[in-house]
Design a protein around this motif. Structure first.
Motif, PDB file in Angstrom:
ATOM      1  N   ARG A  35       0.815  -1.214   0.000  1.00  0.00           N
ATOM      2  CA  ARG A  35       0.000   0.000   0.000  1.00  0.00           C
ATOM      3  C   ARG A  35       0.851   1.268   0.000  1.00  0.00           C
ATOM      4  N   LEU A  69      -3.274  -6.222 -12.158  1.00  0.00           N
ATOM      5  CA  LEU A  69      -3.337  -7.134 -11.030  1.00  0.00           C
ATOM      6  C   LEU A  69      -3.699  -8.546 -11.466  1.00  0.00           C
ATOM      7  N   THR A  76      -8.380  -7.084 -14.234  1.00  0.00           N
ATOM      8  CA  THR A  76      -8.368  -6.289 -13.013  1.00  0.00           C
ATOM      9  C   THR A  76      -7.187  -5.325 -13.077  1.00  0.00           C
ATOM     10  N   LEU A  79      -5.592  -1.556 -11.613  1.00  0.00           N
ATOM     11  CA  LEU A  79      -5.618  -0.509 -10.594  1.00  0.00           C
ATOM     12  C   LEU A  79      -5.025   0.753 -11.198  1.00  0.00           C
ATOM     13  N   LYS A  87      -4.271   4.954 -10.682  1.00  0.00           N
ATOM     14  CA  LYS A  87      -4.171   6.086  -9.775  1.00  0.00           C
ATOM     15  C   LYS A  87      -4.364   7.354 -10.596  1.00  0.00           C
ATOM     16  N   PHE A  92      -7.668   6.126  -6.161  1.00  0.00           N
ATOM     17  CA  PHE A  92      -7.505   4.822  -6.795  1.00  0.00           C
ATOM     18  C   PHE A  92      -8.826   4.330  -7.366  1.00  0.00           C
ATOM     19  N   TRP A  93      -8.731   3.739  -8.555  1.00  0.00           N
ATOM     20  CA  TRP A  93      -9.873   3.263  -9.318  1.00  0.00           C
ATOM     21  C   TRP A  93      -9.550   1.845  -9.780  1.00  0.00           C
ATOM     22  N   LEU A  94     -10.485   0.923  -9.617  1.00  0.00           N
ATOM     23  CA  LEU A  94     -10.219  -0.486  -9.905  1.00  0.00           C
ATOM     24  C   LEU A  94     -11.249  -1.011 -10.900  1.00  0.00           C
ATOM     25  N   PRO A 120     -12.953  -6.288 -10.610  1.00  0.00           N
ATOM     26  CA  PRO A 120     -12.139  -6.896  -9.546  1.00  0.00           C
ATOM     27  C   PRO A 120     -12.396  -8.382  -9.349  1.00  0.00           C
ATOM     28  N   LEU A 151      -5.113  -3.429  -0.311  1.00  0.00           N
ATOM     29  CA  LEU A 151      -5.441  -2.372  -1.267  1.00  0.00           C
ATOM     30  C   LEU A 151      -5.770  -1.080  -0.526  1.00  0.00           C
ATOM     31  N   LEU A 191     -10.625   2.767  -2.219  1.00  0.00           N
ATOM     32  CA  LEU A 191     -10.880   3.049  -3.631  1.00  0.00           C
ATOM     33  C   LEU A 191     -11.911   4.159  -3.784  1.00  0.00           C
ATOM     34  N   THR A 203     -14.761   1.199  -0.522  1.00  0.00           N
ATOM     35  CA  THR A 203     -14.979   1.763  -1.851  1.00  0.00           C
ATOM     36  C   THR A 203     -16.117   2.778  -1.780  1.00  0.00           C
TER      37      THR A 203
END
Length: 375
Positions: free
Chosen positions: A77, A91, A95, A97, A99, A104-106, A109, A136, A139, A164
């Motif tokens: 992290r 990831l 998936t 990740l 920035k 942070f936006w995912l 997942p 993580l 988010l 999130t």
């Protein structure tokens, strides 16, 4: 506590199918019963469907799973918080990740061991995620393309629900999350060409050519979508799952050009061309979108087709080299600067395995000159 009929209804997808019909009043993508593509797929016999399932279960060729360990760059992290804006990390599978704007936006997942409704059966991961789910950072948003198991994992979503702020989904997918227990106030659902702005970041749901469903009776009861992400002068396209179609050109004309296209390249087969792109089609989609850098996704994590696990990387890099396109192939967990991407290594070639040419089965094999050009 839910009753047994309620649990069965959810497990079989009856409730989801009913909700899907309710959405017909609001979406031109709905025919009154199910969501649909712009162009309907060709009819497929039950016999052909059963043959595909049989071959996938019992006639897998060699090397659909790597024989050695994949290189993965571990993440923590603190490292993510220290990273500059406009960083991207693969990831696994689809998936990603990102920035952006200090948050942070995912996408899509899936941290589960298997892309399956079952814990002990179904496609198993080739590698662990570069970062544990519990590690993580909080988010700003989770961005979902559709509800298939290799893009939407229930346990992952529930683990992320507390940290999130918002879940951004196509129509109907958000209702699944609510049914699972995610706070409805956190969910925003969109039809194709609808947009939302979150803290200055613009997200637009755009068309895709695919399908949806997680059980026996809920096929196409939720919508599928690609996504356009705009951060001031940075434009990123995320395909989700899709076959090749004319919509790419329309998206490129209306919302392009794109600095980076995150395009599906994997789990393809000549038997299902309508829902997943061959690498040649991925390259054409990138051109249609007016993309600058291509980052192939939907590969390297799960065994979902009949091709060798590394074939998507070989084909897409060879094709990109032949056309002079810029392509990025970062390792899982390796940072990519969206403002100034780098090509990355041909890391899949280092995996300990036999790379002998497949026997004459009609399957693709890279020409020597194209492979040399891609190095």
């Amino acid at each position: 506590m839910s009753s047994i009929p309620d649990l069965l209804s959810r497990a079989l997808g009856v409730a989801a199918a009913r909700r899907g019909r309710d959405l017909s009043r609001s979406s031109p993508q709905h025919d009154g019963e199910r969501f649909r593509n712009v162009e309907p797929p060709p009819a497929q016999s039950m016999g052909k469907t059963l043959r595909i399932i049989w071959n996938a279960l019992f006639n897998k060729p060699r090397h659909t799973v790597p024989a050695g360990s994949l290189p993965v760059d571990p993440l923590v992290r603190e490292q993510l918080h220290a990273a500059p804006d406009r960083s991207l990390y693969r990831l696994g599978h689809s998936t990603l990740l990102l920035k952006l704007r200090g948050q942070f936006w995912l996408t899509d997942p899936v941290f589960a061991e298997r892309a399956s409704p079952f814990r002990r059966f179904g496609p198993k991961r080739f590698h662990a995620p570069p970062i544990a789910l519990s590690d993580l950072p909080p988010l700003r948003a989770v961005i979902l393309s559709h509800d298939h198991y290799d893009h939407l994992d229930r346990e992952t979503v529930l683990a992320l629900a507390e940290t999130t702020q918002v879940f951004i989904t196509p129509l109907g997918v958000g209702d699944r999350l609510i049914e699972w227990g995610v706070d409805a106030a956190k969910i925003r659902q969109f039809d194709w060409w609808q947009s939302v702005e979150v803290d200055g970041l613009s997200l637009t749901a755009t068309p895709a050519q695919h399908f949806s469903g997680r059980s026996l009776f809920d096929g196409n009861s939720t919508l599928w979508a690609s996504w356009v992400i705009v951060d001031d002068d940075l434009r990123v396209f995320f395909s989700g799952d899709t076959g090749y179609f004319d919509g790419f050109k329309t998206i490129g004309e209306r919302l392009g050009p794109f600095d980076v296209t995150l395009l599906e390249t994997g789990a393809y087969d000549a038997q299902w061309p309508y829902v997943h792109m061959q690498p040649e089609e991925t390259v054409q989609a990138h051109v249609d979108l007016r993309g600058r850098w291509l980052l192939p996704v939907h590969n390297g994590t799960f065994d979902l087709a009949m091709h060798h696990w590394h074939e998507p990387f070989e084909r897409i890099t060879a094709l990109s080299a032949a056309q002079g396109l810029a392509i990025a192939t970062p390792r899982m967990g390796e940072r990519l600067d969206l403002a100034a991407p780098h090509r990355g290594e041909r890391w899949w070639r280092k995996v300990a395995q036999s790379v002998e040419a497949p026997k004459k089965t009609g399957r693709w094999c890279a020409p020597r000159d194209a492979e040399q050009a891609s190095r």
